[in-house]
Scaffold this motif. Sequence first.
Motif, PDB file in Angstrom:
ATOM      1  N   LYS A 149      11.044   6.594  -0.113  1.00 32.19           N
ATOM      2  CA  LYS A 149       9.713   6.613  -0.735  1.00 32.19           C
ATOM      3  C   LYS A 149       9.737   7.400  -2.041  1.00 32.19           C
ATOM      4  N   TYR A 150      10.567   8.444  -2.117  1.00 34.75           N
ATOM      5  CA  TYR A 150      10.647   9.243  -3.350  1.00 34.75           C
ATOM      6  C   TYR A 150      12.082   9.364  -3.820  1.00 34.75           C
ATOM      7  N   ASN A 151      12.265   9.336  -5.151  1.00 33.87           N
ATOM      8  CA  ASN A 151      13.617   9.541  -5.682  1.00 33.87           C
ATOM      9  C   ASN A 151      13.855  11.042  -5.901  1.00 33.87           C
ATOM     10  N   VAL A 176       6.949  21.007 -16.232  1.00 29.07           N
ATOM     11  CA  VAL A 176       7.237  20.097 -15.110  1.00 29.07           C
ATOM     12  C   VAL A 176       6.129  19.049 -15.005  1.00 29.07           C
ATOM     13  N   TRP A 177       4.888  19.479 -15.215  1.00 29.54           N
ATOM     14  CA  TRP A 177       3.752  18.547 -15.170  1.00 29.54           C
ATOM     15  C   TRP A 177       3.911  17.464 -16.248  1.00 29.54           C
ATOM     16  N   ILE A 178       4.336  17.876 -17.460  1.00 29.38           N
ATOM     17  CA  ILE A 178       4.526  16.905 -18.555  1.00 29.38           C
ATOM     18  C   ILE A 178       5.603  15.886 -18.155  1.00 29.38           C
ATOM     19  N   VAL A 179       6.701  16.378 -17.565  1.00 34.68           N
ATOM     20  CA  VAL A 179       7.773  15.468 -17.126  1.00 34.68           C
ATOM     21  C   VAL A 179       7.226  14.500 -16.071  1.00 34.68           C
ATOM     22  N   HIS A 180       6.413  15.037 -15.134  1.00 32.02           N
ATOM     23  CA  HIS A 180       5.839  14.216 -14.048  1.00 32.02           C
ATOM     24  C   HIS A 180       4.969  13.085 -14.619  1.00 32.02           C
ATOM     25  N   VAL A 181       4.098  13.422 -15.555  1.00 34.18           N
ATOM     26  CA  VAL A 181       3.201  12.410 -16.127  1.00 34.18           C
ATOM     27  C   VAL A 181       4.006  11.410 -16.970  1.00 34.18           C
ATOM     28  N   ASN A 200      -6.985  13.645  -2.933  1.00 31.29           N
ATOM     29  CA  ASN A 200      -6.279  14.929  -2.883  1.00 31.29           C
ATOM     30  C   ASN A 200      -5.431  15.135  -4.152  1.00 31.29           C
ATOM     31  N   HIS A 201      -4.717  14.067  -4.544  1.00 27.37           N
ATOM     32  CA  HIS A 201      -3.859  14.164  -5.731  1.00 27.37           C
ATOM     33  C   HIS A 201      -4.683  14.377  -6.995  1.00 27.37           C
ATOM     34  N   TRP A 202      -5.806  13.659  -7.122  1.00 26.80           N
ATOM     35  CA  TRP A 202      -6.577  13.776  -8.374  1.00 26.80           C
ATOM     36  C   TRP A 202      -7.306  15.118  -8.464  1.00 26.80           C
ATOM     37  N   GLY A 217       4.198   0.359 -13.771  1.00 28.50           N
ATOM     38  CA  GLY A 217       3.668  -0.040 -12.461  1.00 28.50           C
ATOM     39  C   GLY A 217       3.441   1.130 -11.522  1.00 28.50           C
ATOM     40  N   THR A 218       3.824   2.351 -11.975  1.00 27.29           N
ATOM     41  CA  THR A 218       3.718   3.514 -11.084  1.00 27.29           C
ATOM     42  C   THR A 218       2.297   4.075 -11.049  1.00 27.29           C
ATOM     43  N   ILE A 219       1.623   4.079 -12.196  1.00 26.79           N
ATOM     44  CA  ILE A 219       0.282   4.678 -12.266  1.00 26.79           C
ATOM     45  C   ILE A 219      -0.657   4.035 -11.235  1.00 26.79           C
ATOM     46  N   LEU A 269       8.785  13.328   3.489  1.00 27.20           N
ATOM     47  CA  LEU A 269       9.546  12.328   2.735  1.00 27.20           C
ATOM     48  C   LEU A 269      10.126  12.898   1.435  1.00 27.20           C
ATOM     49  N   ASN A 270       9.894  14.195   1.196  1.00 25.14           N
ATOM     50  CA  ASN A 270      10.517  14.839   0.038  1.00 25.14           C
ATOM     51  C   ASN A 270      11.711  15.706   0.452  1.00 25.14           C
ATOM     52  N   LEU A 271      12.068  15.679   1.740  1.00 25.84           N
ATOM     53  CA  LEU A 271      13.228  16.467   2.181  1.00 25.84           C
ATOM     54  C   LEU A 271      14.481  15.921   1.491  1.00 25.84           C
ATOM     55  N   GLY A 313      14.312  12.826  -8.511  1.00 24.17           N
ATOM     56  CA  GLY A 313      13.512  13.451  -9.573  1.00 24.17           C
ATOM     57  C   GLY A 313      12.129  13.813  -9.055  1.00 24.17           C
ATOM     58  N   GLN A 314      11.518  12.889  -8.299  1.00 25.52           N
ATOM     59  CA  GLN A 314      10.190  13.161  -7.722  1.00 25.52           C
ATOM     60  C   GLN A 314      10.269  14.321  -6.738  1.00 25.52           C
ATOM     61  N   LYS A 315      11.371  14.358  -5.973  1.00 24.96           N
ATOM     62  CA  LYS A 315      11.516  15.444  -5.002  1.00 24.96           C
ATOM     63  C   LYS A 315      11.641  16.789  -5.712  1.00 24.96           C
ATOM     64  N   ALA A 320      -0.094   3.253  -8.376  1.00 25.54           N
ATOM     65  CA  ALA A 320       0.070   3.876  -7.054  1.00 25.54           C
ATOM     66  C   ALA A 320      -0.982   4.961  -6.850  1.00 25.54           C
ATOM     67  N   MET A 321      -1.294   5.698  -7.921  1.00 26.28           N
ATOM     68  CA  MET A 321      -2.248   6.792  -7.784  1.00 26.28           C
ATOM     69  C   MET A 321      -3.682   6.420  -8.181  1.00 26.28           C
ATOM     70  N   THR A 322      -3.855   5.261  -8.822  1.00 23.29           N
ATOM     71  CA  THR A 322      -5.224   4.850  -9.135  1.00 23.29           C
ATOM     72  C   THR A 322      -5.760   3.926  -8.039  1.00 23.29           C
ATOM     73  N   ASP A 363       0.867  -1.193   0.000  1.00 28.69           N
ATOM     74  CA  ASP A 363       0.000   0.000   0.000  1.00 28.69           C
ATOM     75  C   ASP A 363       0.896   1.233   0.000  1.00 28.69           C
ATOM     76  N   ARG A 364       0.657   2.143  -0.978  1.00 22.47           N
ATOM     77  CA  ARG A 364       1.544   3.318  -1.095  1.00 22.47           C
ATOM     78  C   ARG A 364       0.804   4.622  -0.798  1.00 22.47           C
ATOM     79  N   TYR A 365      -0.498   4.679  -1.168  1.00 24.42           N
ATOM     80  CA  TYR A 365      -1.268   5.903  -0.911  1.00 24.42           C
ATOM     81  C   TYR A 365      -2.633   5.582  -0.338  1.00 24.42           C
ATOM     82  N   THR A 366      -3.057   6.346   0.664  1.00 23.42           N
ATOM     83  CA  THR A 366      -4.396   6.180   1.232  1.00 23.42           C
ATOM     84  C   THR A 366      -5.426   6.743   0.252  1.00 23.42           C
TER      85      THR A 366
END
Length: 222
Positions: free
Chosen positions: A121-123, A178-183, A30-32, A191-193, A91-93, A125-127, A195-197, A21-24
Amino acid sequence: MSKSEVDAGDSVHPGKPVIVDRYTVAARINHWITAVSLVLLALSGLALFTPALYFLTGLFGGGQLTRIIHPWIGVVLFLSFMGLFFRFFRLNLWERTDSVWMSRMRDVLANEENKLPEVGKYNAGQKMVFWSMSLFILVLITSGVVIWDQYFGNYFTIEQKRIAVLIHSATAIVAICVWIVHVYAAIWVRGTIGAMTRGKVTGGWAWRHHRRWLKDLVTGKN
Ligand code: HEM
């Protein structure tokens, strides 16, 4: 000793495959809300940015409505991103190993993650996405208020509004990039998507991309 990489709600379920489990549900909603409002803001903002894209106002019921709705969606994005900020900032520090990860971008792109320091939890690039979006959204809401004539027109000079428009548009363009890079990254790392779905990833995904996070979870470090 390094900090724990475990977040509230993270847990491992043994099985074939192992599921983590990665996200509640709350974090995902909140993310969507953040994601949908950014897309709507980009579309309505681009419609106001250049006559070449004015046709996009059709999506929002015409020019006047687009002008009225755009700043309100901005308020929604700001508030919802604040939610993400307080959920995820710990966890983004930035850590020393993140600088090493960044300096070995060649290995990252070649999928040679075994040669890199183990990621929490985050690499890195994500940070960078996290901190740059935090800054951009703050700049966008601040400059946006300066040019929101309906409510704040009397508080600022024309000169200040001209500077604010420039800062607002330039920041929006960079934020969209930045949003384009994120997506792209979310799709590129298979396997990452999920996490958010669904809020879940496989144990294999976690072992490959976020090993320190998985180890902290399994050893109960929190
Ligand atoms: C349709 C657009 C979007 C998609 C498909 C998407 C996808 C994802 C995915 C799959 C994750 C999980 C990554 C992981 O846990 O390893 C994630 C995390 C995240 N997303 Fe998005 N996202 C989108 C839009 C946005 C927007 C607009 C923002 C902010 C303005 C945003 C901010 C974040 C943040 C802060 C995280 C947590 C990771 C971190 O802290 O760096 N996302 N996104």
